[in-house]
Design a protein around this motif. Structure first.
Motif, PDB file in Angstrom:
ATOM      1  N   PRO A 114       0.826  -1.211   0.000  1.00 33.78           N
ATOM      2  CA  PRO A 114       0.000   0.000   0.000  1.00 33.78           C
ATOM      3  C   PRO A 114       0.865   1.269   0.000  1.00 33.78           C
ATOM      4  CG  PRO A 114       0.053  -0.979   2.179  1.00 33.78           C
ATOM      5  CD  PRO A 114       0.773  -1.918   1.260  1.00 33.78           C
ATOM      6  N   ILE A 115       0.319   2.320  -0.542  1.00 28.68           N
ATOM      7  CA  ILE A 115       1.025   3.607  -0.574  1.00 28.68           C
ATOM      8  C   ILE A 115       1.173   4.145   0.843  1.00 28.68           C
ATOM      9  CG2 ILE A 115       0.901   5.992  -1.358  1.00 28.68           C
ATOM     10  CD1 ILE A 115      -0.545   4.955  -3.847  1.00 28.68           C
ATOM     11  N   PHE A 116       0.131   4.042   1.629  1.00 29.62           N
ATOM     12  CA  PHE A 116       0.139   4.527   3.004  1.00 29.62           C
ATOM     13  C   PHE A 116       0.098   3.342   3.953  1.00 29.62           C
ATOM     14  CE2 PHE A 116      -2.066   7.707   0.429  1.00 29.62           C
ATOM     15  CZ  PHE A 116      -1.223   8.786   0.617  1.00 29.62           C
ATOM     16  N   SER A 117       0.668   3.521   5.125  1.00 33.37           N
ATOM     17  CA  SER A 117       0.651   2.461   6.124  1.00 33.37           C
ATOM     18  C   SER A 117      -0.788   2.137   6.500  1.00 33.37           C
ATOM     19  CB  SER A 117       1.412   2.899   7.372  1.00 33.37           C
ATOM     20  OG  SER A 117       1.262   1.934   8.376  1.00 33.37           O
ATOM     21  N   THR A 118      -1.042   0.870   6.672  1.00 30.11           N
ATOM     22  CA  THR A 118      -2.394   0.457   7.076  1.00 30.11           C
ATOM     23  C   THR A 118      -2.424   0.101   8.550  1.00 30.11           C
ATOM     24  OG1 THR A 118      -1.904  -1.797   6.381  1.00 30.11           O
ATOM     25  CG2 THR A 118      -3.016  -0.349   4.784  1.00 30.11           C
ATOM     26  N   LYS A 119      -1.307   0.286   9.248  1.00 28.04           N
ATOM     27  CA  LYS A 119      -1.256   0.012  10.679  1.00 28.04           C
ATOM     28  C   LYS A 119      -1.624   1.280  11.443  1.00 28.04           C
ATOM     29  CE  LYS A 119       2.174  -3.600  10.367  1.00 28.04           C
ATOM     30  NZ  LYS A 119       3.471  -4.083  10.815  1.00 28.04           N
ATOM     31  N   THR A 120      -2.346   1.096  12.509  1.00 27.64           N
ATOM     32  CA  THR A 120      -2.734   2.216  13.355  1.00 27.64           C
ATOM     33  C   THR A 120      -1.578   2.587  14.257  1.00 27.64           C
ATOM     34  OG1 THR A 120      -4.967   1.354  13.369  1.00 27.64           O
ATOM     35  CG2 THR A 120      -4.444   3.028  15.016  1.00 27.64           C
ATOM     36  N   ARG A 121      -1.275   3.871  14.342  1.00 22.83           N
ATOM     37  CA  ARG A 121      -0.212   4.328  15.232  1.00 22.83           C
ATOM     38  C   ARG A 121      -0.797   4.686  16.578  1.00 22.83           C
ATOM     39  NH1 ARG A 121       3.909   8.015  11.707  1.00 22.83           N
ATOM     40  NH2 ARG A 121       4.214   6.507  10.069  1.00 22.83           N
ATOM     41  N   GLN A 122      -0.123   4.310  17.618  1.00 27.04           N
ATOM     42  CA  GLN A 122      -0.548   4.629  18.976  1.00 27.04           C
ATOM     43  C   GLN A 122       0.348   5.736  19.501  1.00 27.04           C
ATOM     44  OE1 GLN A 122      -2.385   2.280  21.399  1.00 27.04           O
ATOM     45  NE2 GLN A 122      -3.380   1.267  19.708  1.00 27.04           N
ATOM     46  N   THR A 123      -0.257   6.764  20.081  1.00 24.03           N
ATOM     47  CA  THR A 123       0.487   7.851  20.695  1.00 24.03           C
ATOM     48  C   THR A 123       0.734   7.500  22.152  1.00 24.03           C
ATOM     49  OG1 THR A 123      -0.601   9.417  19.251  1.00 24.03           O
ATOM     50  CG2 THR A 123       0.494  10.322  21.185  1.00 24.03           C
ATOM     51  N   PRO A 124       1.987   7.511  22.588  1.00 21.27           N
ATOM     52  CA  PRO A 124       2.275   7.176  23.987  1.00 21.27           C
ATOM     53  C   PRO A 124       1.543   8.119  24.938  1.00 21.27           C
ATOM     54  CG  PRO A 124       4.299   7.417  22.715  1.00 21.27           C
ATOM     55  CD  PRO A 124       3.170   7.863  21.852  1.00 21.27           C
ATOM     56  N   VAL A 125       1.115   7.600  26.065  1.00 20.54           N
ATOM     57  CA  VAL A 125       0.448   8.400  27.080  1.00 20.54           C
ATOM     58  C   VAL A 125       1.445   9.435  27.599  1.00 20.54           C
ATOM     59  CG1 VAL A 125      -0.648   8.362  29.346  1.00 20.54           C
ATOM     60  CG2 VAL A 125      -1.065   6.511  27.712  1.00 20.54           C
ATOM     61  N   GLY A 126       1.003  10.656  27.740  1.00 24.88           N
ATOM     62  CA  GLY A 126       1.873  11.709  28.248  1.00 24.88           C
ATOM     63  C   GLY A 126       2.717  12.368  27.179  1.00 24.88           C
ATOM     64  N   PHE A 127       2.644  11.926  25.954  1.00 31.59           N
ATOM     65  CA  PHE A 127       3.411  12.534  24.879  1.00 31.59           C
ATOM     66  C   PHE A 127       2.736  13.831  24.448  1.00 31.59           C
ATOM     67  CE2 PHE A 127       6.220  12.800  21.374  1.00 31.59           C
ATOM     68  CZ  PHE A 127       5.484  13.318  20.324  1.00 31.59           C
ATOM     69  N   PHE A 128       3.531  14.854  24.244  1.00 27.39           N
ATOM     70  CA  PHE A 128       2.958  16.090  23.738  1.00 27.39           C
ATOM     71  C   PHE A 128       3.873  16.645  22.657  1.00 27.39           C
ATOM     72  CE2 PHE A 128       5.778  17.225  27.142  1.00 27.39           C
ATOM     73  CZ  PHE A 128       6.417  18.378  26.711  1.00 27.39           C
ATOM     74  N   CYS A 129       3.311  17.434  21.817  1.00 25.88           N
ATOM     75  CA  CYS A 129       4.037  18.011  20.698  1.00 25.88           C
ATOM     76  C   CYS A 129       4.207  19.508  20.940  1.00 25.88           C
ATOM     77  CB  CYS A 129       3.264  17.763  19.406  1.00 25.88           C
ATOM     78  SG  CYS A 129       4.071  18.437  17.964  1.00 25.88           S
ATOM     79  N   LEU A 130       5.420  19.968  20.821  1.00 28.44           N
ATOM     80  CA  LEU A 130       5.652  21.406  20.934  1.00 28.44           C
ATOM     81  C   LEU A 130       5.252  22.039  19.614  1.00 28.44           C
ATOM     82  CD1 LEU A 130       9.130  21.453  22.677  1.00 28.44           C
ATOM     83  CD2 LEU A 130       6.910  21.899  23.699  1.00 28.44           C
ATOM     84  N   SER A 131       4.316  22.950  19.663  1.00 30.07           N
ATOM     85  CA  SER A 131       3.875  23.572  18.434  1.00 30.07           C
ATOM     86  C   SER A 131       4.662  24.854  18.193  1.00 30.07           C
ATOM     87  CB  SER A 131       2.382  23.868  18.497  1.00 30.07           C
ATOM     88  OG  SER A 131       2.118  24.760  19.557  1.00 30.07           O
ATOM     89  N   THR A 132       4.823  25.183  16.953  1.00 30.44           N
ATOM     90  CA  THR A 132       5.508  26.404  16.572  1.00 30.44           C
ATOM     91  C   THR A 132       4.603  27.588  16.866  1.00 30.44           C
ATOM     92  OG1 THR A 132       6.643  25.230  14.812  1.00 30.44           O
ATOM     93  CG2 THR A 132       6.567  27.612  14.635  1.00 30.44           C
ATOM     94  N   MET A 133       5.178  28.625  17.419  1.00 27.25           N
ATOM     95  CA  MET A 133       4.440  29.861  17.656  1.00 27.25           C
ATOM     96  C   MET A 133       4.878  30.871  16.601  1.00 27.25           C
ATOM     97  SD  MET A 133       2.523  29.010  20.096  1.00 27.25           S
ATOM     98  CE  MET A 133       1.746  30.542  20.494  1.00 27.25           C
ATOM     99  N   TYR A 134       3.981  31.770  16.282  1.00 27.00           N
ATOM    100  CA  TYR A 134       4.249  32.818  15.300  1.00 27.00           C
ATOM    101  C   TYR A 134       4.064  34.160  15.979  1.00 27.00           C
ATOM    102  CZ  TYR A 134       3.778  28.808  12.299  1.00 27.00           C
ATOM    103  OH  TYR A 134       3.948  27.585  11.729  1.00 27.00           O
ATOM    104  N   TYR A 135       4.779  35.150  15.507  1.00 28.75           N
ATOM    105  CA  TYR A 135       4.780  36.450  16.165  1.00 28.75           C
ATOM    106  C   TYR A 135       4.594  37.574  15.161  1.00 28.75           C
ATOM    107  CZ  TYR A 135       7.006  33.598  19.706  1.00 28.75           C
ATOM    108  OH  TYR A 135       7.277  32.610  20.604  1.00 28.75           O
ATOM    109  N   THR A 136       3.827  38.563  15.560  1.00 28.47           N
ATOM    110  CA  THR A 136       3.803  39.849  14.882  1.00 28.47           C
ATOM    111  C   THR A 136       4.599  40.753  15.811  1.00 28.47           C
ATOM    112  OG1 THR A 136       1.614  39.427  13.973  1.00 28.47           O
ATOM    113  CG2 THR A 136       2.348  41.724  14.012  1.00 28.47           C
ATOM    114  N   TYR A 137       5.468  41.567  15.256  1.00 26.12           N
ATOM    115  CA  TYR A 137       6.346  42.362  16.098  1.00 26.12           C
ATOM    116  C   TYR A 137       6.572  43.754  15.514  1.00 26.12           C
ATOM    117  CZ  TYR A 137       9.921  41.347  12.612  1.00 26.12           C
ATOM    118  OH  TYR A 137      10.605  41.260  11.436  1.00 26.12           O
TER     119      TYR A 137
END
Length: 112
Positions: free
Chosen positions: A9-32
């Motif tokens: 398949p072109i894309f994975s057919t397996k479901t990914r599990q996100t570890p408990v307590g995992f977080f993603c740092l998101s990029t912030m944008y600024y007007t200055y």
């Protein structure tokens, strides 16, 4: 989706599990807003990296601001979405008013 056996398949057919307590740092944008005492001018911009952008302004790597160094950061506002930071930049520039920019800085309560 179920795993497909015997195909490529072109894309994975397996479901990914996100570890408990995992977080993603998101990029912030600024007007200055930066100010050059040398030119007595303000510059309004938007970026995702204020430190890098200030360095560019103060080392001559930004064509519009290269003659005004040193530039001081006098106001900034943080956004989670890039388009919102750009819209705020356009809104401030659209006022075409030094008085408005000075009011905006003063209303923030302090210079940064």
């Amino acid at each position: 989706m179920q795993e497909v056996i015997g195909s490529t398949p072109i894309f994975s057919t397996k479901t990914r599990q996100t570890p408990v307590g995992f977080f993603c740092l998101s990029t912030m944008y600024y007007t200055y807003i930066v100010f050059s005492e040398k030119l007595d001018k303000f510059y309004v911009g938007a970026t995702e990296d204020l430190h890098r952008r200030m360095e560019e302004h103060n080392t001559g790597r930004s064509p519009y601001t290269k003659t005004g160094s040193p530039w001081q950061l006098v106001w900034s506002r943080e956004f989670k979405i890039r388009s919102e930071a750009l819209a705020e930049e356009r809104r401030i520039k659209g006022k075409k008013s030094r008085k408005y920019i000075e009011w905006l800085i003063d209303s923030a309560g302090k210079a940064i």
